[in-house]
Scaffold this motif. Sequence first.
Motif, short mmCIF file in Angstrom:
data_model
loop_
_atom_site.label_atom_id
_atom_site.label_comp_id
_atom_site.label_asym_id
_atom_site.label_seq_id
_atom_site.Cartn_x
_atom_site.Cartn_y
_atom_site.Cartn_z
N THR A 1 0.83 -1.19 0.00
CA THR A 1 0.00 0.00 0.00
C THR A 1 0.87 1.24 0.00
N ASP A 2 1.93 1.25 0.80
CA ASP A 2 2.82 2.41 0.85
C ASP A 2 3.51 2.62 -0.49
N GLU A 3 3.93 1.55 -1.14
CA GLU A 3 4.59 1.67 -2.43
C GLU A 3 3.63 2.24 -3.47
N ARG A 4 2.39 1.80 -3.43
CA ARG A 4 1.41 2.27 -4.39
C ARG A 4 1.03 3.72 -4.13
N ALA A 5 1.12 4.17 -2.89
CA ALA A 5 0.77 5.55 -2.56
C ALA A 5 1.75 6.52 -3.21
N ASP A 6 2.98 6.08 -3.48
CA ASP A 6 3.97 6.94 -4.13
C ASP A 6 3.65 7.18 -5.60
N ILE A 7 2.88 6.29 -6.19
CA ILE A 7 2.54 6.42 -7.61
C ILE A 7 1.27 7.28 -7.71
N LYS A 8 1.40 8.40 -8.34
CA LYS A 8 0.25 9.30 -8.50
C LYS A 8 -0.41 8.99 -9.83
N GLU A 9 -1.59 8.44 -9.77
CA GLU A 9 -2.32 8.12 -10.99
C GLU A 9 -3.52 9.05 -11.13
N ILE A 10 -3.84 9.34 -12.35
CA ILE A 10 -4.95 10.21 -12.69
C ILE A 10 -6.04 9.35 -13.31
N LEU A 11 -7.28 9.67 -13.01
CA LEU A 11 -8.40 8.97 -13.63
C LEU A 11 -8.77 9.70 -14.92
N TYR A 12 -8.81 8.96 -16.02
CA TYR A 12 -9.20 9.51 -17.32
C TYR A 12 -10.44 8.76 -17.81
N PHE A 13 -11.31 9.48 -18.49
CA PHE A 13 -12.42 8.85 -19.18
C PHE A 13 -12.12 8.93 -20.67
N VAL A 14 -12.07 7.77 -21.31
CA VAL A 14 -11.67 7.69 -22.72
C VAL A 14 -12.88 7.31 -23.56
N GLY A 15 -13.07 8.07 -24.64
CA GLY A 15 -14.15 7.79 -25.56
C GLY A 15 -13.67 6.93 -26.73
N PHE A 16 -14.50 5.98 -27.13
CA PHE A 16 -14.20 5.09 -28.24
C PHE A 16 -15.36 5.08 -29.22
N GLU A 17 -15.06 4.72 -30.46
CA GLU A 17 -16.09 4.56 -31.47
C GLU A 17 -15.95 3.18 -32.08
N PHE A 18 -17.04 2.45 -32.08
CA PHE A 18 -17.11 1.11 -32.63
C PHE A 18 -17.87 1.21 -33.95
N ALA A 19 -17.34 0.61 -35.01
CA ALA A 19 -18.02 0.64 -36.30
C ALA A 19 -18.02 -0.74 -36.94
N CYS A 20 -19.17 -1.12 -37.47
CA CYS A 20 -19.31 -2.39 -38.19
C CYS A 20 -20.31 -2.13 -39.31
N GLY A 21 -19.80 -2.07 -40.54
CA GLY A 21 -20.68 -1.73 -41.66
C GLY A 21 -21.20 -0.33 -41.49
N GLU A 22 -22.51 -0.17 -41.55
CA GLU A 22 -23.12 1.14 -41.37
C GLU A 22 -23.43 1.45 -39.91
N TYR A 23 -23.24 0.48 -39.06
CA TYR A 23 -23.55 0.63 -37.64
C TYR A 23 -22.38 1.23 -36.89
N GLU A 24 -22.62 2.30 -36.13
CA GLU A 24 -21.60 2.92 -35.30
C GLU A 24 -22.16 3.10 -33.90
N GLN A 25 -21.29 2.96 -32.92
CA GLN A 25 -21.70 3.17 -31.54
C GLN A 25 -20.54 3.76 -30.75
N SER A 26 -20.83 4.75 -29.95
CA SER A 26 -19.83 5.34 -29.08
C SER A 26 -19.93 4.69 -27.70
N PHE A 27 -18.79 4.53 -27.07
CA PHE A 27 -18.76 4.02 -25.70
C PHE A 27 -17.53 4.58 -25.00
N GLY A 28 -17.50 4.46 -23.70
CA GLY A 28 -16.38 4.98 -22.94
C GLY A 28 -15.89 4.00 -21.90
#
Length: 103
Positions: free
Chosen positions: A12-39
């Motif tokens: 736990t102490d070792e992990r506390a030294d690592i400063k991580e940031i939370l990111y929300f990433v957007g993706f786009e899925f495409a199959c033929g004419e069908y598209e969908q966004s997800f995160g």
Amino acid sequence: MINQALLTIQNTDERADIKEILYFVGFEFACGEYEQSFGKAFYAEDENDLEVKINEFLKKYYGENSAPEIVDDVYYYWNGEVGIRCVGWSEINNFHELIQELR
């Protein structure tokens, strides 16, 4: 029992030294004419680390043995039938921001 507790505290102490940031990433899925966004949310040390994590996520999107073909920023699966790409990300600083991204 005590050794396990000490090991847990050390980890736990070792992990506390690592400063991580939370990111929300957007993706786009495409199959033929069908598209969908997800995160998806990722923890990363910085944007370079985030790009590595996104790359690993997309390489394994359909499983460990899916082996996508990567053209520009699109990951193609099943002989090009399906494409997935990252469309961007934002840093999440609080719970409210995360909820807004999920809407």
